[in-house]
Design a protein around this motif. Structure first.
Motif, mmCIF file in Angstrom:
data_model
loop_
_atom_site.group_PDB
_atom_site.id
_atom_site.type_symbol
_atom_site.label_atom_id
_atom_site.label_comp_id
_atom_site.label_asym_id
_atom_site.label_seq_id
_atom_site.Cartn_x
_atom_site.Cartn_y
_atom_site.Cartn_z
ATOM 1 N N ARG A 12 0.820 -1.210 0.000
ATOM 2 C CA ARG A 12 0.000 0.000 0.000
ATOM 3 C C ARG A 12 0.859 1.267 0.000
ATOM 4 N N ASP A 13 1.957 1.236 0.736
ATOM 5 C CA ASP A 13 2.856 2.382 0.836
ATOM 6 C C ASP A 13 3.747 2.464 -0.410
ATOM 7 N N GLU A 14 3.984 3.692 -0.883
ATOM 8 C CA GLU A 14 4.787 3.876 -2.096
ATOM 9 C C GLU A 14 6.204 3.325 -1.947
ATOM 10 N N GLN B 159 9.887 -1.164 -3.749
ATOM 11 C CA GLN B 159 10.718 -2.337 -3.495
ATOM 12 C C GLN B 159 10.097 -3.580 -4.146
ATOM 13 N N VAL B 160 8.782 -3.720 -4.057
ATOM 14 C CA VAL B 160 8.106 -4.854 -4.674
ATOM 15 C C VAL B 160 8.314 -4.848 -6.185
ATOM 16 N N GLU C 284 4.551 -5.805 4.814
ATOM 17 C CA GLU C 284 4.815 -4.394 4.540
ATOM 18 C C GLU C 284 5.173 -3.649 5.824
ATOM 19 N N GLY C 285 4.471 -3.935 6.909
ATOM 20 C CA GLY C 285 4.756 -3.271 8.170
ATOM 21 C C GLY C 285 6.163 -3.548 8.658
#
Length: 341
Positions: free
Chosen positions: A59-61, A66-67, A323-324
């Motif tokens: 969700r985070d840019e 990185q993905v 992600e966290g």
């Protein structure tokens, strides 16, 4: 500057990578034989199983960037499917546009990518931290004292374990208690003809999530050697994650037959979609004591103290999820080291 990082999951490895880029000397300590934490992959004689996280979202840019890089490198692939839900005993589905990603060829491929050129001491469980005039001293579970002295110690562990190790430090009171809930993970290799569109199931109060491992992209579970031994002769490989409530009620020492409970649940869920009941060929179970965070909507927080040189990171400190874990490491490194190096 020398930094010791305890834990080689996504958070620990990401912080190690970023600190190294800033010229910091980093040593990672990991209690197990490999990297990945809850992205663990278990290699069995009859197949390879992702035991922990089954997919992740972005969700985070910063994490999306990185993905995207991982996808270009062939480390990550998009798992495109419409998940089913179990409602009143019936499987239903509806269009779902959520992008879901998996590590390829296994979930801990992400961790292996992050661990490149990082110094990691495996099978080293740190049991005690001691502050000396020269810095932090680390004592392993076998009593061995690590000779190096560190300016900082960064813990990438479940909150419950971090709180114990950092007892008496300025950050102890900032670390919450009983942050995680447990989960039984059960792998089932089965015979049976299941419709191809059933790839993931959001369950109920007994089993919360099911992955059809054999349907995910770039998965090769049955190698040539296992087939030759007659161990790879099955149609599907499933991963069942039991709910935290059920797993708490039937903890690690429970007399309940986890395999039978999982098979009965999966058979009932698929009953109207298969002609014959599934047959289990192989099974494997694992009890995750610190599986999920209770509050996955908690705001991200940086827990650290400059004066004493201690920091705490991990998915639990940033709302959970893969992600966290990644973002907790970036936030920590950016805030405490970017301007200093």
């Amino acid at each position: 500057m020398k930094v010791a990082i305890i834990g080689a999951g996504i958070a620990g490895l990401t912080s190690a990578r970023e600190l190294t880029r800033h010229g910091v000397q980093v040593q990672v300590f990991e209690k197990s034989r490999g990297v990945g934490g809850r992205l663990a992959n278990k290699r069995l004689e009859w197949g390879n199983i992702d035991m922990g996280a089954q997919y992740f979202t972005a969700r985070d840019e910063r994490f999306q960037k990185q993905v995207d890089q991982w996808r270009e490198q062939g480390i990550v692939a998009c798992w495109q499917f419409n998940p089913h839900s179990l409602r009143s005993g019936e499987l239903t589905t509806r269009p779902d546009s959520t992008p879901r990603f998996v590590g390829t060829p296994k979930m801990n491929s992400l961790a292996h990518a992050l661990s490149q050129n990082i110094d990691i001491a495996f099978q080293t469980r740190i049991e005690r931290l001691e502050r000396t005039k020269d810095g932090w001293s680390l004592v392993a579970a076998d009593g061995h004292v690590i000779q190096e002295r560190y300016d900082w110690v960064v813990l990438s562990l479940p909150a419950e374990q971090s709180k114990v190790l950092l007892s008496g430090t300025p950050v102890e009171c900032q670390i919450p208690e009983q942050t995680h809930v447990p989960c039984w993970a059960l792998a089932l290799a089965t015979l049976g003809d299941v419709p191809a569109e059933i790839q993931g199931i959001f369950g109920d109060e007994v089993v919360s999530w099911v992955s059809r491992l054999s349907s995910r992209p770039q998965r090769h579970f049955q190698d040539k050697e296992s087939r030759q031994k007659g161990l790879g002769n099955y149609d599907d490989l499933w991963m069942l994650h039991f709910s935290s409530e059920w797993s708490t009620a039937h903890a690690k020492d429970s007399a309940v037959n986890i395999t039978q409970a999982g098979l009965e649940w999966l058979s009932a869920a698929l009953e109207k979609h298969v002609e014959k009941p599934l047959q289990v060929v192989h099974d494997f179970k694992h009890y995750w004591r610190y599986a999920r965070v209770k509050d996955d909507k908690a705001a991200s927080s940086i827990i650290a103290d400059r004066s004493s040189g201690v920091g705490v990171i991990g998915a639990w400190s940033a709302g959970g999820r893969v992600e966290g874990a990644y973002l907790s490491a970036l936030d920590f490194v950016d805030y405490f080291f970017h301007e200093d190096n």
